[in-house]
Write an enzyme that holds these catalytic residues in place. Sequence first.
Site, PDB file in Angstrom:
ATOM      1  N   ASP A 279      37.972  63.748 -18.235  1.00  0.00           N
ATOM      2  CA  ASP A 279      39.235  62.822 -17.632  1.00  0.00           C
ATOM      3  C   ASP A 279      39.406  63.325 -16.406  1.00  0.00           C
ATOM      4  OD1 ASP A 279      38.711  61.081 -19.706  1.00  0.00           O
ATOM      5  OD2 ASP A 279      40.410  61.833 -21.067  1.00  0.00           O
TER       6      ASP A 279
ATOM      7  N   HIS B 180      26.824  80.860   2.788  1.00  0.00           N
ATOM      8  CA  HIS B 180      27.679  79.966   1.860  1.00  0.00           C
ATOM      9  C   HIS B 180      28.117  80.686   0.645  1.00  0.00           C
ATOM     10  CE1 HIS B 180      26.277  76.442   4.653  1.00  0.00           C
ATOM     11  NE2 HIS B 180      27.042  77.332   5.487  1.00  0.00           N
TER      12      HIS B 180
ATOM     13  N   ASP C 181      35.960  83.552   5.318  1.00  0.00           N
ATOM     14  CA  ASP C 181      35.790  82.397   6.342  1.00  0.00           C
ATOM     15  C   ASP C 181      36.746  81.183   5.570  1.00  0.00           C
ATOM     16  OD1 ASP C 181      34.967  80.084   7.591  1.00  0.00           O
ATOM     17  OD2 ASP C 181      32.754  80.529   7.361  1.00  0.00           O
TER      18      ASP C 181
ATOM     19  N   ASP D 271      39.245  76.478  11.128  1.00  0.00           N
ATOM     20  CA  ASP D 271      37.762  77.281  10.692  1.00  0.00           C
ATOM     21  C   ASP D 271      37.836  78.659  11.372  1.00  0.00           C
ATOM     22  OD1 ASP D 271      35.233  77.949   9.703  1.00  0.00           O
ATOM     23  OD2 ASP D 271      34.230  76.194  10.752  1.00  0.00           O
TER      24      ASP D 271
ATOM     25  N   HIS E 104      21.884  81.434  11.870  1.00  0.00           N
ATOM     26  CA  HIS E 104      22.599  80.029  12.112  1.00  0.00           C
ATOM     27  C   HIS E 104      23.100  79.643  13.532  1.00  0.00           C
ATOM     28  CE1 HIS E 104      26.751  81.932  12.459  1.00  0.00           C
ATOM     29  NE2 HIS E 104      26.298  82.652  11.197  1.00  0.00           N
TER      30      HIS E 104
ATOM     31  N   HIS F  72      29.820  74.430  15.946  1.00  0.00           N
ATOM     32  CA  HIS F  72      29.978  73.093  15.632  1.00  0.00           C
ATOM     33  C   HIS F  72      31.288  72.367  16.052  1.00  0.00           C
ATOM     34  CE1 HIS F  72      32.607  73.991  12.245  1.00  0.00           C
ATOM     35  NE2 HIS F  72      31.849  75.083  12.029  1.00  0.00           N
TER      36      HIS F  72
ATOM     37  N   HIS G  35      33.077  70.204   9.674  1.00  0.00           N
ATOM     38  CA  HIS G  35      31.721  70.014  10.586  1.00  0.00           C
ATOM     39  C   HIS G  35      32.033  68.747  11.011  1.00  0.00           C
ATOM     40  CE1 HIS G  35      29.194  73.205   8.268  1.00  0.00           C
ATOM     41  NE2 HIS G  35      30.490  73.796   8.797  1.00  0.00           N
TER      42      HIS G  35
ATOM     43  N   GLU H 131      31.000  81.037  16.591  1.00  0.00           N
ATOM     44  CA  GLU H 131      30.989  81.713  15.249  1.00  0.00           C
ATOM     45  C   GLU H 131      29.693  82.614  15.119  1.00  0.00           C
ATOM     46  OE1 GLU H 131      30.463  79.491  11.552  1.00  0.00           O
ATOM     47  OE2 GLU H 131      31.046  77.968  12.873  1.00  0.00           O
TER      48      GLU H 131
ATOM     49  N   TYR I 201      23.827  89.609  10.213  1.00  0.00           N
ATOM     50  CA  TYR I 201      23.711  89.720   8.863  1.00  0.00           C
ATOM     51  C   TYR I 201      22.285  90.563   8.654  1.00  0.00           C
ATOM     52  CZ  TYR I 201      26.403  85.768   9.733  1.00  0.00           C
ATOM     53  OH  TYR I 201      27.187  84.767  10.017  1.00  0.00           O
TER      54      TYR I 201
ATOM     55  N   ARG J 284      30.693  88.272  10.776  1.00  0.00           N
ATOM     56  CA  ARG J 284      30.834  86.942  11.478  1.00  0.00           C
ATOM     57  C   ARG J 284      32.240  87.025  12.042  1.00  0.00           C
ATOM     58  NH1 ARG J 284      29.027  83.651   8.220  1.00  0.00           N
ATOM     59  NH2 ARG J 284      30.793  82.499   7.145  1.00  0.00           N
TER      60      ARG J 284
ATOM     61  N   GLU K 130      34.786  84.182  13.894  1.00  0.00           N
ATOM     62  CA  GLU K 130      34.675  82.712  14.085  1.00  0.00           C
ATOM     63  C   GLU K 130      36.254  82.310  14.695  1.00  0.00           C
ATOM     64  OE1 GLU K 130      33.933  79.922  10.781  1.00  0.00           O
ATOM     65  OE2 GLU K 130      33.496  78.622  12.171  1.00  0.00           O
TER      66      GLU K 130
HETATM   67  N1  GLY Z   1      33.162  77.245   7.357  1.00  0.00           N
HETATM   68  C1  GLY Z   1      31.955  76.659   7.424  1.00  0.00           C
HETATM   69  C2  GLY Z   1      31.577  77.158   8.640  1.00  0.00           C
HETATM   70  O1  GLY Z   1      32.019  77.994   9.298  1.00  0.00           O
HETATM   71  O2  GLY Z   1      30.816  76.498   9.556  1.00  0.00           O
HETATM   72 MN    MN Z   2      33.808  78.959   8.828  1.00  0.00          MN
HETATM   73 MN    MN Z   3      32.572  76.899  11.316  1.00  0.00          MN
END
Ligand code: GLY
Ligand code: MN
Ligand code: MN
Length: 436
Positions: A38, A242, A259, A270, A349, A353, A360, A383, A387, A405, A407
């Site tokens: 529910d 992720h 992050d 972000d 990566h 973005h 995103h 970003e 790694y 990272r 960002e």
């Molecule tokens: N937090 C998602 C990214 O950095 O793309």
């Molecule tokens: Mn991020």
């Molecule tokens: Mn990002």
Amino acid sequence: MKLDRNIYVQRRKALLESLDKGSILVLPAATEKVRNRDCEYAYRQDSDFWYLTGFGEPEAVLVLAPGREEGESILFCRKRDRDMEIWHGRRAGQEGAVKEYGFDQAFTINELDEQMPGLLDKRTTVYHTPNADKAFDQKLWGWIDTLRMKERRGSVPPEQVLDRDKLLHTLRLIKTPAEQAIMREAGEISARAHTRAMKECKPGAMEYQLEAAIHHEFAMSGARYPAYTTIVGSGENACILHYTENESELKDGDLVLIDAGCELDYYAADITRTFPVNGKFTEEQKAIYNVVLDAQLASIAEIAPGKPLDAFHKAAVDKLVDGLLELGLLSGKKEKLIEEEAYRAFYMHGTGHWIGMDVHDVGHHKEDGEPVTLQPGMTLTVEPGIYVSPDNMDVEERWRGIGVRIEDDILVTETGNEVLTKDVVKTVEDIEALMA
Ligand code: GLY
Ligand code: MN
Ligand code: MN
């Protein structure tokens, strides 16, 4: 800080003016999603729907019908219902849709099947993007079929369905000053939350406890929800891009990568910061960190009006490869390593973005086959990261399991750029000083 209600009316008006008279645009609200039995996930309106309506209820459909005499801007929404409102919450109803939200006309959502064939009749083009809501797609094909069956009686079904996303996403790519102001505040709030995480971090705490501190800071600053699932990855967990389990203990001597960004009035921030759990970087952590920071700063410097969209990624890769060579993590000729993407073992990566209502965010990346040229009002993240997989046997053991990272969110301005998330420190010295 919320956008004025009139802005949504103006957006619809401007879009209606740009639409061909023989076309019609349909856009359903986001559907509610069950979490278990529910219980539903917190409802979040679809970003395109919100962009054109500022209307946060589920079970709604927006129709824009240029040139229609009874009204061009139509909302289907839930009927007011005393019982339902006592159990589940307030509804604007049809009267509210017109009076408070500025629609020309409103119907109940139960009237969709009755009204839609008439609205679609004699419109050559339908702007709709299928697949986001398959039940709605089925209904739409059904209404079109109804018109086909009535052709002999004078109905004219639409001839084509064109991509609605392209139309809207081009608009969403450039942020107005009012949108920029919200994003600036989202950046400030998120920076404050990262600063607090650095200050409160202690060996022995759990990753999800840092997550809680961040979310608490968001809420106390007026941003109830994060814009995406928060990542708190300590030690080797930082190498899982992720990672959202957030269930490990923070260990003395490890780095922790966070992050996290808030959503404020439908706009995302972000930010990623990586810092030592105990407040002091080891030599290896510092060396890798500084390579990433150099890459990030060089990359941000490539963000300015007139620059091609791919320049900032190239700048980041260039610096990352320099650094990886210097540290002995890569060997060989720089040009070849870049050409063959050998750096992908450490950096898998992209460098950023678009960011906006969606973290995103929507918007095209190419124009006539070429990377988009940056323009004032565009917003994107930068970003880069490194790694070193814990099982990478090609590198000395001391580097393994380090993930970094950094960002930030960047607004393209008339003269260059503005870092919307600048309030949280990012040099080794500043982080160590803050955590001391
Ligand atoms: N937090 C998602 C990214 O950095 O793309
Ligand atoms: Mn991020
Ligand atoms: Mn990002």
